[in-house]
Design an enzyme around this catalytic site. Sequence first.
Site, short mmCIF file in Angstrom:
data_model
loop_
_atom_site.label_atom_id
_atom_site.label_comp_id
_atom_site.label_asym_id
_atom_site.label_seq_id
_atom_site.Cartn_x
_atom_site.Cartn_y
_atom_site.Cartn_z
N ARG A 1 0.95 14.70 13.58
CA ARG A 1 1.38 14.45 12.08
C ARG A 1 1.50 15.83 11.32
O ARG A 1 0.69 16.26 10.51
CB ARG A 1 0.56 13.44 11.40
CG ARG A 1 0.52 12.25 11.95
CD ARG A 1 -0.24 11.29 11.26
NE ARG A 1 0.61 10.47 10.34
CZ ARG A 1 0.03 9.48 9.47
NH1 ARG A 1 -1.04 9.19 9.62
NH2 ARG A 1 0.90 9.21 8.46
N ARG B 1 -8.66 -0.22 4.51
CA ARG B 1 -7.66 0.61 4.03
C ARG B 1 -6.33 -0.10 3.61
O ARG B 1 -5.61 0.50 2.59
CB ARG B 1 -7.43 1.70 5.04
CG ARG B 1 -8.83 2.64 5.38
CD ARG B 1 -8.17 3.62 6.38
NE ARG B 1 -6.95 4.26 5.99
CZ ARG B 1 -5.87 5.06 6.47
NH1 ARG B 1 -6.13 4.99 7.78
NH2 ARG B 1 -5.05 5.44 5.93
N LYS C 1 0.65 -1.16 -0.28
CA LYS C 1 -0.01 -0.07 -0.06
C LYS C 1 0.77 1.14 0.00
O LYS C 1 0.76 2.23 -0.64
CB LYS C 1 -0.79 0.04 1.31
CG LYS C 1 -1.63 1.41 1.45
CD LYS C 1 -2.41 1.34 2.76
CE LYS C 1 -1.78 1.58 4.03
NZ LYS C 1 -1.48 3.01 4.62
N ASN C 2 1.77 1.07 0.98
CA ASN C 2 2.60 2.55 0.97
C ASN C 2 3.53 2.86 -0.01
O ASN C 2 4.22 3.99 0.03
CB ASN C 2 3.47 2.39 2.33
CG ASN C 2 2.33 2.79 3.54
OD1 ASN C 2 1.02 3.17 3.17
ND2 ASN C 2 2.68 2.62 4.65
N ASP D 1 4.70 0.53 11.66
CA ASP D 1 3.42 0.00 11.32
C ASP D 1 3.11 -1.77 11.60
O ASP D 1 2.21 -2.17 11.33
CB ASP D 1 3.35 0.10 9.78
CG ASP D 1 3.08 1.42 9.39
OD1 ASP D 1 2.86 2.25 10.16
OD2 ASP D 1 3.29 1.82 8.09
N CYS E 1 -4.58 12.94 13.15
CA CYS E 1 -5.35 11.84 12.84
C CYS E 1 -5.06 10.93 14.20
O CYS E 1 -4.36 11.41 15.14
CB CYS E 1 -4.51 10.95 11.73
SG CYS E 1 -3.09 10.21 12.10
C1 EPZ Z 1 4.23 7.04 6.30
O1 EPZ Z 1 3.56 8.16 6.84
C2 EPZ Z 1 3.26 5.92 6.29
N1 EPZ Z 1 2.22 6.28 5.37
C3 EPZ Z 1 2.83 5.38 7.45
O2 EPZ Z 1 1.98 4.41 7.40
C4 EPZ Z 1 4.15 4.94 8.36
O3 EPZ Z 1 3.54 4.82 9.87
C5 EPZ Z 1 5.06 6.35 8.55
O4 EPZ Z 1 5.56 6.68 7.21
C6 EPZ Z 1 6.29 6.01 9.28
O5 EPZ Z 1 6.82 5.03 8.94
C7 EPZ Z 1 2.40 5.99 4.21
O6 EPZ Z 1 3.24 5.68 3.66
C8 EPZ Z 1 1.14 6.29 3.24
P1 EPZ Z 1 6.62 10.15 8.59
P2 EPZ Z 1 4.24 9.53 6.87
O7 EPZ Z 1 6.56 11.74 7.80
O8 EPZ Z 1 4.73 9.62 5.63
C9 EPZ Z 1 6.88 13.53 11.90
C10 EPZ Z 1 0.07 3.03 7.79
O9 EPZ Z 1 -0.30 2.52 8.73
N2 EPZ Z 1 6.92 14.61 11.00
O10 EPZ Z 1 7.54 9.51 8.24
O11 EPZ Z 1 3.06 10.49 7.27
C11 EPZ Z 1 5.37 12.75 12.04
O12 EPZ Z 1 4.74 13.55 12.85
C12 EPZ Z 1 0.72 4.42 7.82
O13 EPZ Z 1 0.43 2.30 6.70
C13 EPZ Z 1 6.95 15.73 11.05
O14 EPZ Z 1 7.45 16.20 12.52
O15 EPZ Z 1 5.05 9.58 8.14
C14 EPZ Z 1 6.28 11.56 12.60
O16 EPZ Z 1 6.46 11.80 13.81
C15 EPZ Z 1 0.31 5.19 9.02
N3 EPZ Z 1 6.81 16.83 10.29
C16 EPZ Z 1 7.56 11.45 11.96
O17 EPZ Z 1 8.03 12.50 11.41
C17 EPZ Z 1 6.49 16.69 8.98
O18 EPZ Z 1 6.27 17.53 8.16
C18 EPZ Z 1 7.43 10.20 10.91
O19 EPZ Z 1 6.37 10.55 9.87
C19 EPZ Z 1 6.31 15.23 8.62
C20 EPZ Z 1 6.58 14.30 9.64
#
Ligand code: EPZ
Length: 431
Positions: free
Chosen positions: A131, A408, A22-23, A316, A126
């Site tokens: 996030r 999802r 998915k991701n 995840d 969320c």
């Molecule tokens: C991706 O989300 C995945 N989603 C998530 O999978 C996964 O949990 C996550 O990466 C971490 O591996 C998809 O690929 C569609 P991040 P993403 O930006 O990109 C912080 C699932 O269950 N952050 O790597 O949204 C954030 O708050 C999902 O399939 C900032 O601070 O995650 C988090 O603490 C849910 N500022 C950390 O970085 C920003 O601008 C990592 O988030 C962006 C992120």
Amino acid sequence: MDKILIQGNSVLNGIIPISGAKNATLPLMIASLLTHESLILENIPRLADVFVLQSILSNHGVDYHVMDNQTDGSNLTGRRVKFCAAKIVNTIAPYELVRKMRASFWVIGPLLARMGVATVSLPGGCAIGTRPIDLFVESLNALGAKIDIDSGYIVAKAPKGLQGSYYCFPKVSVGATHVMMMAASLANGETIIENAAREPEISDLAECLNKMGAKITGIGTSKLIIKGVSSLHGTTHTVLPDRIETGTFAACVAMTGGDIFLKNARSSLLKQVLDVLATSGTCIQEDSDGLRISRTDSIIQPILVKTGPFPGFPTDLQAQFMALATRADGVSHIKETIFENRFMHVQELTRLGANISVNGQTARVIGVNNLSGAPVMATDLRASMSLVIAGLGASGETEVHRVYHLDRGFELLEEKLSAIGANIRRVRTST
Ligand code: EPZ
């Protein structure tokens, strides 16, 4: 709303085909916005998030056409879909669409790079944490975009095109790396991204972009070098197997005992997860076209999990492994370092008899001899799956509500689990 009923304590044996990730699928679909030519993606899973993104991309002018369902004995089980953004008809991603799925915010990168402007609704918080989007803003700023926030929307402009530059992420972000990589592919000059996310899904996107004519090196490392090109073209790309689905089914058999073969699974995508599984007493055997996972010992050993960016243990899979730990013979510790609120499943697992206490970002799980089935409520995608795993290891019936979360991200879940001997079924209700 549908619910899933599970009668626990069946031993699992058989073969499960692992779906496309998915991701990886979501950013690959979004990359279709970067070119007026067709991008054909193979092995696309049939998931609610994919269908939502299809409609979001349609709003920008992306035509999609399902070429076939790859269930014809080929190694793949997903769909082959052609995406074509011959003309971008709309550079606005409205709140009504973006709020349905956070990843849809990522259209900001390709829209800005190709059209010089993108107006995208802020995604909002969320269930798993706040996030924020600061890293997207900073990295696009570094490429010369002017960014304003207006009435809940990010308005990004680069009328003269994006400019290659240097940016070091202060924190690893999967989404912001995807977006910057897509945007920099069409920027003028060279971009260097340091502390880039190294998740396999990032590499999958980078490889697809290169097939489309991008010039990205350093794939799989935390330093990506991208030489901007003036346009990208169409290609065909096969989505990589889902490592989270792989780890999830492996946790299922670790919980129930049995012997399953995860067809198409690749151990290189989840080494740390397999290490943790091995410490739980589960056997892992690698084959050329998949992974065999078995547990014959009646005892589950306690585990130690600390989530982290790839190659660390994926957040995840944290909930699924916590479910496994609830039945271990001893005390397990599970530390979540990526999201600040990803223990929503704890309360529901406790309803089945689990003994879990949370202190800050760490959960201490004292294994119990028995879980007993109960009605439980799914809170997010992976948390829902932890309830299914706990249900598989519980005596009696577990009733999982709000299963739209599962839809999802887990393709044909009941079908796949039933095929290996689980007693699981969905009850469809109309309200
Ligand atoms: C991706 O989300 C995945 N989603 C998530 O999978 C996964 O949990 C996550 O990466 C971490 O591996 C998809 O690929 C569609 P991040 P993403 O930006 O990109 C912080 C699932 O269950 N952050 O790597 O949204 C954030 O708050 C999902 O399939 C900032 O601070 O995650 C988090 O603490 C849910 N500022 C950390 O970085 C920003 O601008 C990592 O988030 C962006 C992120």
